[in-house]
Every structure is written in C-alpha cells, then in structure tokens.
Design a protein around this motif. Sequence first.
Motif, mmCIF file in Angstrom:
data_model
loop_
_atom_site.group_PDB
_atom_site.id
_atom_site.type_symbol
_atom_site.label_atom_id
_atom_site.label_comp_id
_atom_site.label_asym_id
_atom_site.label_seq_id
_atom_site.Cartn_x
_atom_site.Cartn_y
_atom_site.Cartn_z
ATOM 1 N N ASP A 157 62.061 49.380 58.684
ATOM 2 C CA ASP A 157 63.355 48.870 58.188
ATOM 3 C C ASP A 157 64.503 49.706 58.753
ATOM 4 O O ASP A 157 65.546 49.169 59.164
ATOM 5 N N LEU A 158 64.317 51.030 58.761
ATOM 6 C CA LEU A 158 65.344 51.913 59.296
ATOM 7 C C LEU A 158 65.590 51.628 60.780
ATOM 8 O O LEU A 158 66.738 51.597 61.251
ATOM 9 N N VAL A 192 70.178 47.138 64.903
ATOM 10 C CA VAL A 192 71.243 46.147 64.680
ATOM 11 C C VAL A 192 72.605 46.824 64.752
ATOM 12 O O VAL A 192 73.564 46.292 65.333
ATOM 13 N N LYS A 193 72.727 48.011 64.140
ATOM 14 C CA LYS A 193 73.985 48.741 64.119
ATOM 15 C C LYS A 193 74.409 49.123 65.540
ATOM 16 O O LYS A 193 75.583 48.958 65.923
ATOM 17 N N ILE A 194 73.491 49.624 66.358
ATOM 18 C CA ILE A 194 73.775 50.001 67.736
ATOM 19 C C ILE A 194 74.168 48.771 68.547
ATOM 20 O O ILE A 194 75.104 48.809 69.380
ATOM 21 N N LYS A 195 73.469 47.695 68.298
ATOM 22 C CA LYS A 195 73.740 46.452 69.035
ATOM 23 C C LYS A 195 75.145 45.957 68.731
ATOM 24 O O LYS A 195 75.868 45.506 69.638
#
Length: 344
Positions: A330-331, A337-340
């Motif tokens: 999950d992490l 997703v955050k980096i993307k």
Amino acid sequence: MKKAQEISNESPVVVLGMHRSGSSAITEMLTLFDLYFGKEEDSIGSSSQNSRGFWERRDVRDVNDKILFSAHCDWDTISNFNLELMEGVTQDGIVDQIKKLDSQLQAFTESEGKKSYLLKEPRMCLTFPLWERSFKNKSAVIFIHRNPLEVAASLNKRNDFDEGYSLTLWYNYVLHALKNLKGKRVLFISYEQLNANPVSVSEKIHAFLLSENILSSMPDRNRISDIIQGDLRHQKQSIDFLPNRYKELNDVVESFCAKDDASIIDDFSYFEFIEADKETEWNIIFNKYLNFKKEYINTESYVHKLKLDKKILTEQVVSKNKEISSYKNDLFVKFYVKIKNILK
C-alpha cells in the motif's frame, strides 16, 4: 609433630557417613581447613532439608549413582548391593572415570593454592573401594556417626520411611563402610560431639589431618561457631530405645568416636548384613516409578503445550508478515502515485 607449613600432600579428604548423619555440616566446617571443595556450580546445592547446602559435588554423585544403578540399587534400596554384580559398566571403566576426576580436582586444588581437596557423598560408604583404588594418593577418611534412632526420625520426616526400615538402612550403610575400610586409619566423629563442642572436634580433626601429612591450619573459633551453631540436632532420641539387633554395631562405632585419635579398622566379616523388609523396599521402588511416570506425563503435557504455543505463534507471525507485506504494498502504491502526480 611437623609444623603445618612443612607438610604438603594432595591426598583427598573423604567424609563418610550414613545419610542424615551430619556429613553436610562437618564437610562445610572442613572447608575452613583450607581444603578445596569446588565452585558453587559444582555442588548439588541446597534444599529445605539442608538450607546450608548438601556439600556434595554433582560429578561425584553421578559416579556413585552410575555404580548403584548398574547394581540394580539406589541410595535407599541396597539389599542386593554388590560391586561384583554391576551390569552395563565395568569396575575398570568406573576407575578410569574416577582417575580422570581425581586428576582434574588435583589440578583445581593446585590452581586455588590449596594442597588437598575434599569429597563427601554418603553413597561412598558403598562405593568406597572403587574410589580408593582410583586415587593417585590414598585418602584420609573422616567418618561422621549419629544416633541411628535420630537418623531414622530424620528419614521419616524427609522420606516417610518407617523406623525399622530406616534402622536397617543405617546398619547396612555403616557395615558396608566398615568392611570397605578394613585396615585403614579412620577418624570417627559423633554428631553429638560436633554439636556440643565444635571447637574441640575441630582440634581433633586438625591433629588428624596433620598426622596424615595434609597441610591445614586451625580455623578461627568464630567461623567454626558460625557453621556449627549447636541447634542442628532436630531429632533428639535416646539411644536406650535402640533395638538390640542394631546395638552391637552402634556400640563399636561409638567406641571409635570416643577416642581422641584415629582408629585402625579391624575385620568386620563376622558382622552380617540385615535384610531389609522386601515389601517396604519394593514400595519405595514402585513409588519412585509412579513419581517418574507422573513427571514424564507432566513433561509430555508441557511439551504438547509448547508445540501448540509454537503453532499459534507461527500462525500469528505468518499473519503479521502478511499484514506487513500488504502495508508495504500500500505504501509503495501511494508513494508511486504521489511521485507520478509530481512529475506530471
């Protein structure tokens, strides 16, 4: 007499005597004579019956048990004891084992700056010939004697033995010892003397050790009194009530104790062993079997519980590992997703 500092010997000092006769007390006192006993971990320790300790080495007990078990006996069931009837082990094999132990104890004694070491184990009344045959230097023997009725009372309290069985056990232990000590010079001490006047007994022991060419110094009186406090006789009995069949042997040993010096042990072949009550002896053996079986069952139950606990813990670990793995995934997804989103 030679001065103590001129005398040097590595002869072991051996304390013999029936169980519950005061051998622990006199052995602790003998350590004050600068004799080597061993380290705390070498001892079998103490119990509620002997709060100051039994003063028996575990390795010495193991050898004696090995001898007794090979003769189908135990400390309290010795009717058929005979060193010639050992099975599964040989006398030569036992002698080799004792010689190795003797060498180790001599080395430890020397490393501790002492000249002689000290052994005490009541079973040695029975097994002494194999020990004496094995020692590099012949031993100096001190025999502790106690009123057999007091021994019987103590065994009744500790082991629930009846008086008749205990007196027969006492008789056979003492007679085995005397037969095994034939021709040897032995110092006899009574438990009554030890409690009544420990300093006088210490002086008697000191003179004996010097006469045996064993380096020793007379201990401080206060240290002697700290060990022998005069209240060790918890089972006081009158010797007048001792049954006749045991009196002659008791009288002989008491005559030895009355002497100021050591005694040369005569031939005791004219004394015969007394056969113990077979029903009592078998009951003792059977009760030991039941206790062993109970301990075995309890051990099996404990092992089974440990296996169940292990299974539960293993399942919990597997479950936690899955949770950790899921959490990591999950992490990783969230981080990805955050980096993307940042790179858009």
